[in-house]
Motif scaffolding. Structure first.
Motif, PDB file in Angstrom:
ATOM      1  N   ILE A  21       0.822  -1.214   0.000  1.00 27.80           N
ATOM      2  CA  ILE A  21       0.000   0.000   0.000  1.00 27.80           C
ATOM      3  C   ILE A  21       0.856   1.264   0.000  1.00 27.80           C
ATOM      4  N   ASN A  24       1.645   1.569  -3.560  1.00 35.43           N
ATOM      5  CA  ASN A  24       0.449   1.930  -4.346  1.00 35.43           C
ATOM      6  C   ASN A  24       0.082   3.398  -4.181  1.00 35.43           C
ATOM      7  N   ALA A  25       0.255   3.912  -2.963  1.00 40.60           N
ATOM      8  CA  ALA A  25      -0.089   5.307  -2.676  1.00 40.60           C
ATOM      9  C   ALA A  25       1.057   6.261  -2.998  1.00 40.60           C
ATOM     10  N   ASN A  26       2.161   5.694  -3.477  1.00 39.74           N
ATOM     11  CA  ASN A  26       3.341   6.494  -3.823  1.00 39.74           C
ATOM     12  C   ASN A  26       3.754   7.385  -2.655  1.00 39.74           C
ATOM     13  N   LYS A 199     -14.286  -1.640   1.693  1.00 40.88           N
ATOM     14  CA  LYS A 199     -13.622  -0.339   1.575  1.00 40.88           C
ATOM     15  C   LYS A 199     -13.864   0.467   2.850  1.00 40.88           C
ATOM     16  N   THR A 220      -5.630  -1.094   4.029  1.00 40.51           N
ATOM     17  CA  THR A 220      -6.002   0.169   3.388  1.00 40.51           C
ATOM     18  C   THR A 220      -5.194   1.336   3.929  1.00 40.51           C
ATOM     19  N   GLU A 228      -9.304   9.751  -0.878  1.00 41.02           N
ATOM     20  CA  GLU A 228      -8.814   8.759  -1.839  1.00 41.02           C
ATOM     21  C   GLU A 228      -8.114   7.660  -1.054  1.00 41.02           C
ATOM     22  N   TYR A 229      -8.259   6.425  -1.490  1.00 36.27           N
ATOM     23  CA  TYR A 229      -7.622   5.336  -0.749  1.00 36.27           C
ATOM     24  C   TYR A 229      -7.013   4.311  -1.708  1.00 36.27           C
ATOM     25  N   TRP A 230      -6.075   3.551  -1.148  1.00 39.56           N
ATOM     26  CA  TRP A 230      -5.385   2.503  -1.895  1.00 39.56           C
ATOM     27  C   TRP A 230      -5.391   1.239  -1.039  1.00 39.56           C
ATOM     28  N   GLN A 231      -5.480   0.092  -1.680  1.00 36.77           N
ATOM     29  CA  GLN A 231      -5.566  -1.163  -0.936  1.00 36.77           C
ATOM     30  C   GLN A 231      -4.573  -2.194  -1.466  1.00 36.77           C
ATOM     31  N   SER A 232      -4.201  -3.085  -0.569  1.00 37.70           N
ATOM     32  CA  SER A 232      -3.352  -4.215  -0.946  1.00 37.70           C
ATOM     33  C   SER A 232      -4.214  -5.334  -1.522  1.00 37.70           C
TER      34      SER A 232
END
Length: 246
Positions: A21, A24-26, A199, A220, A228-232
């Protein structure tokens, strides 16, 4: 570059998901990270998660909240409670943690003890947003809580949010005073997968960011401002030979 404030849900020993994550979220060194607790118990990388977090705070601003599983691990490492229920802990993810710590030196264990002792019960930012692992019960807010253990064990805050009549105005006497103390409240502890969601969810002004990483859900990370969200990937896919807390 403008600083982002990012909140991370319950990790439960899933280092591979945490690394995923953050990628993914940089996430960069300018970002502020708020971890909601439960770093351990479930998947096999609990000691490695703590090592990762300890190193991460050297690179950027991190806030580490105390979760109930983190306190359970501290109690076990310090053997500080004569009534510690190891059998119950094992049933809720502690067995994988004990197996992992059998390979950890006494010196490293002590480093982890000091980290676990340093965790915060809650954090309130400059916009009056509260970050806490589980919840609180005092109507006047966290500063007035009689029993600090509730910060990492309470479920009534989330249960109340789930059951709240959405037609009640926030200025009404019927609106729970607990909620009105803060602009927003961010919690983990009770996976949203229990109500078949995957989510982050908002009820009233409470955001639940625990998306079931301890079980077959994802981990998450969410931008507190933009949402805004990012998930594994689901943790059972990242650890196919393990059972987690399933």
């Amino acid at each position: 570059m403008q600083q982002r404030v990012l909140v991370i849900g319950d990790i439960h020993g899933g280092l591979l998901a945490l690394q995923e994550i953050l990628s993914n979220a940089n996430v960069g060194s300018n970002d502020k990270l708020i971890f909601l607790g439960d770093y351990v118990d479930g998947w096999s990388h609990s000691p490695q998660v703590l090592d990762f977090l300890i190193n991460l705070q050297e690179k950027q601003q991190c806030i580490f909240i105390r979760g109930n599983h983190d306190q359970l691990l501290l109690d076990w490492l310090e053997k500080s409670k004569t009534n510690f229920n190891e059998e119950m802990w094992f049933k809720h993810g502690g067995e994988a943690t004990v197996k992992a710590y059998n390979l950890i030196s006494a010196v490293k264990r002590q480093v982890h003890v000091e980290f676990l002792k340093s965790l915060q019960n809650y954090y309130i930012d400059n916009q009056n947003r509260l970050f806490v692992h589980a919840g609180f019960t005092n109507l006047n807010g966290v500063a007035f809580e009689y029993f600090p253990e509730l910060f990492y064990w309470d479920r009534t805050l989330w249960e109340t949010a789930l059951c709240l009549d959405t037609t009640i105005d926030t200025s009404s006497a019927y609106y729970p005073k607990r909620f009105s103390n803060y602009k927003e409240i961010f919690i983990g502890h009770t996976p949203v997968t229990k109500i078949n969601e995957t989510k982050p969810l908002k009820y009233a002004n409470v955001w639940n960011v625990d998306t079931g990483a301890a079980f077959c859900g994802s981990l998450t990370i969410m931008d507190v401002d933009s949402k805004e969200y990012w998930q594994s990937k689901p943790l059972n896919l990242l650890y196919p030979d393990e059972k987690g807390r399933n």
